[in-house]
Design an enzyme around this catalytic site. Sequence first.
Site, PDB file in Angstrom:
ATOM      1  N   HIS A 171       9.894 -19.902  -1.346  1.00  0.00           N
ATOM      2  CA  HIS A 171       9.172 -18.859  -0.367  1.00  0.00           C
ATOM      3  C   HIS A 171      10.316 -18.341   0.802  1.00  0.00           C
ATOM      4  O   HIS A 171      10.102 -18.739   2.033  1.00  0.00           O
ATOM      5  CB  HIS A 171       8.034 -19.386   0.234  1.00  0.00           C
ATOM      6  CG  HIS A 171       6.996 -18.399   0.681  1.00  0.00           C
ATOM      7  ND1 HIS A 171       5.770 -18.594   0.486  1.00  0.00           N
ATOM      8  CD2 HIS A 171       7.344 -17.351   1.205  1.00  0.00           C
ATOM      9  CE1 HIS A 171       5.106 -17.437   1.322  1.00  0.00           C
ATOM     10  NE2 HIS A 171       6.071 -16.661   1.708  1.00  0.00           N
ATOM     11  N   ARG A 182       2.538 -12.912  -3.625  1.00  0.00           N
ATOM     12  CA  ARG A 182       1.600 -14.275  -3.303  1.00  0.00           C
ATOM     13  C   ARG A 182       1.482 -14.845  -4.665  1.00  0.00           C
ATOM     14  O   ARG A 182       1.312 -14.206  -5.921  1.00  0.00           O
ATOM     15  CB  ARG A 182       0.296 -14.065  -2.746  1.00  0.00           C
ATOM     16  CG  ARG A 182       0.512 -13.879  -0.995  1.00  0.00           C
ATOM     17  CD  ARG A 182       0.918 -15.131  -0.389  1.00  0.00           C
ATOM     18  NE  ARG A 182       1.089 -15.103   0.925  1.00  0.00           N
ATOM     19  CZ  ARG A 182       2.234 -14.805   1.602  1.00  0.00           C
ATOM     20  NH1 ARG A 182       3.297 -14.501   0.838  1.00  0.00           N
ATOM     21  NH2 ARG A 182       2.209 -14.754   2.876  1.00  0.00           N
TER      22      ARG A 182
HETATM   23  P1  NDP Z   1       1.481  -3.828   2.818  1.00  0.00           P
HETATM   24  O1  NDP Z   1      -0.119  -4.019   3.333  1.00  0.00           O
HETATM   25  O2  NDP Z   1       1.958  -2.783   3.608  1.00  0.00           O
HETATM   26  O3  NDP Z   1       1.207  -3.444   1.202  1.00  0.00           O
HETATM   27  C1  NDP Z   1       0.251  -3.714   0.181  1.00  0.00           C
HETATM   28  C2  NDP Z   1       0.455  -3.117  -0.993  1.00  0.00           C
HETATM   29  O4  NDP Z   1      -0.329  -3.619  -2.073  1.00  0.00           O
HETATM   30  C3  NDP Z   1      -0.210  -1.581  -0.556  1.00  0.00           C
HETATM   31  O5  NDP Z   1       0.597  -0.534  -1.326  1.00  0.00           O
HETATM   32  C4  NDP Z   1      -1.461  -1.682  -1.435  1.00  0.00           C
HETATM   33  O6  NDP Z   1      -1.873  -0.298  -1.784  1.00  0.00           O
HETATM   34  C5  NDP Z   1      -1.338  -2.509  -2.503  1.00  0.00           C
HETATM   35  N1  NDP Z   1      -2.448  -3.127  -2.928  1.00  0.00           N
HETATM   36  C6  NDP Z   1      -3.384  -4.153  -2.590  1.00  0.00           C
HETATM   37  N2  NDP Z   1      -4.261  -4.241  -3.126  1.00  0.00           N
HETATM   38  C7  NDP Z   1      -3.962  -3.677  -4.336  1.00  0.00           C
HETATM   39  C8  NDP Z   1      -4.888  -3.562  -5.695  1.00  0.00           C
HETATM   40  N3  NDP Z   1      -5.743  -4.198  -5.710  1.00  0.00           N
HETATM   41  N4  NDP Z   1      -4.428  -2.866  -6.504  1.00  0.00           N
HETATM   42  C9  NDP Z   1      -3.273  -2.214  -6.350  1.00  0.00           C
HETATM   43  N5  NDP Z   1      -2.457  -2.241  -5.183  1.00  0.00           N
HETATM   44  C10 NDP Z   1      -2.813  -3.015  -4.095  1.00  0.00           C
HETATM   45  O7  NDP Z   1       2.015  -5.314   2.667  1.00  0.00           O
HETATM   46  P2  NDP Z   1       3.420  -5.749   2.869  1.00  0.00           P
HETATM   47  O8  NDP Z   1       4.214  -4.676   1.820  1.00  0.00           O
HETATM   48  O9  NDP Z   1       4.014  -5.561   4.432  1.00  0.00           O
HETATM   49  O10 NDP Z   1       3.302  -7.163   2.046  1.00  0.00           O
HETATM   50  C11 NDP Z   1       2.798  -7.456   0.911  1.00  0.00           C
HETATM   51  C12 NDP Z   1       2.837  -8.674   0.704  1.00  0.00           C
HETATM   52  O11 NDP Z   1       4.209  -9.273   0.497  1.00  0.00           O
HETATM   53  C13 NDP Z   1       2.067  -9.437   1.766  1.00  0.00           C
HETATM   54  O12 NDP Z   1       0.749  -9.673   1.723  1.00  0.00           O
HETATM   55  C14 NDP Z   1       2.669 -11.086   1.779  1.00  0.00           C
HETATM   56  O13 NDP Z   1       1.486 -11.608   0.595  1.00  0.00           O
HETATM   57  C15 NDP Z   1       3.930 -10.742   0.904  1.00  0.00           C
HETATM   58  N6  NDP Z   1       5.115 -11.242   1.333  1.00  0.00           N
HETATM   59  C16 NDP Z   1       5.784 -12.151   0.894  1.00  0.00           C
HETATM   60  C17 NDP Z   1       6.913 -12.599   1.717  1.00  0.00           C
HETATM   61  C18 NDP Z   1       7.972 -13.575   1.072  1.00  0.00           C
HETATM   62  O14 NDP Z   1       8.730 -14.466   1.858  1.00  0.00           O
HETATM   63  N7  NDP Z   1       7.875 -14.010  -0.144  1.00  0.00           N
HETATM   64  C19 NDP Z   1       7.160 -12.185   2.972  1.00  0.00           C
HETATM   65  C20 NDP Z   1       6.572 -11.115   3.422  1.00  0.00           C
HETATM   66  C21 NDP Z   1       5.461 -10.684   2.729  1.00  0.00           C
HETATM   67  P3  NDP Z   1      -2.529   0.830  -0.937  1.00  0.00           P
HETATM   68  O15 NDP Z   1      -0.799   1.371  -0.126  1.00  0.00           O
HETATM   69  O16 NDP Z   1      -3.141   1.928  -1.740  1.00  0.00           O
HETATM   70  O17 NDP Z   1      -3.222   0.129   0.275  1.00  0.00           O
END
Ligand code: NDP
Length: 311
Positions: free
Chosen positions: A275, A227
Amino acid sequence: MSLLIDIRDPIWMTEESLKDYLQPLLPGVAIYCCDAGEHKADITMLVVVSLYPGVSEELPNLKLVQKLGAGVGTIARDPNLAKDVRIARLKPQAPAQEIAEYCVAYVLREQRNMQFHEHHQSNANWMQIPPKKSPTTKVGVLGLGHIGSYTARAFAALGFEVLGWSRSPKNIEGVCCLHDENALPDLLSQCDYVASILPSTNETVDLLDAKMLANMKPSAILINAGRGDLIVEEDLLDAINNDRLGGAVLDVFREEPLADDHPFWTHPKITITPHVSGWHVDGALEDVAENYIRLMKDESLLHETDRSLGY
Ligand code: NDP
């Protein structure tokens, strides 16, 4: 009880096409597109890509916002969404693979000097320089969830040295998994490429500011497919313009679409994509119908997010 679809993104998917897909899976359920008219009080589930202002406030019996994708940060932070409304997302395989491909593609572009060779071809110049070696190149992946873990594995499978970062501890073969905020500066200082697939949460907004970016190698490339609000844009430009960072590949932005006059567009060390790094939701749409059924039966939902964490 019924369902409202409000997408407003016809290039990606129309409300009507999703209704056509869902209706056979939900026989007898009233599905409305864009506006429920006089049936607003019947709506229990709202299906969106973005939650537009004023929509949830008009649905007094709304129980669930179903995001047609992964990022729910702005929905979770929406002050006008009633506190008891739940939020669920989708977890399709396609965008995990697509975002991994995106990150790998731009890393390989640098490793294989592709822009350099394209430039010299246009001048019929036989100009040899060595490709960079993957086993001695470190790639950092921020976020090791559904998409980030797939991306980290893809780099590991290509022989890169991979460091990953998440909130909680992880164990991924071939990836040195780090967690908690203290580990981030050290990861950034080691990596030749850093790819972020982090969600937008209260903890990640503005995470990559001048202070944090200062940990990165001056030659490193930052890739952001998570994001846009992760990065303080002025600080990124300042770091690149003052040779404290090698460049950036950006798919997501604080404001989308990116303004015509935004300096990112023309910057020679910044690559912009609109995007598109993750696109398809193939195979996951039936989870929308399944969540409606589960909601009605008061059963646990598929891929419900934690509103307090924001993902
Ligand atoms: P998930 O919820 O599966 O994974 C999120 C990851 O981020 C987890 O490993 C989580 O840690 C980690 N995380 C969250 N907060 C923190 C923090 N404060 N510090 C360190 N690590 C953190 O989401 P997805 O992988 O499915 O998607 C991730 C993001 O990708 C989405 O939220 C979206 O914004 C973006 N996205 C972008 C797209 C695009 O076209 N550009 C398309 C699809 C998604 P933990 O495992 O420990 O919970």
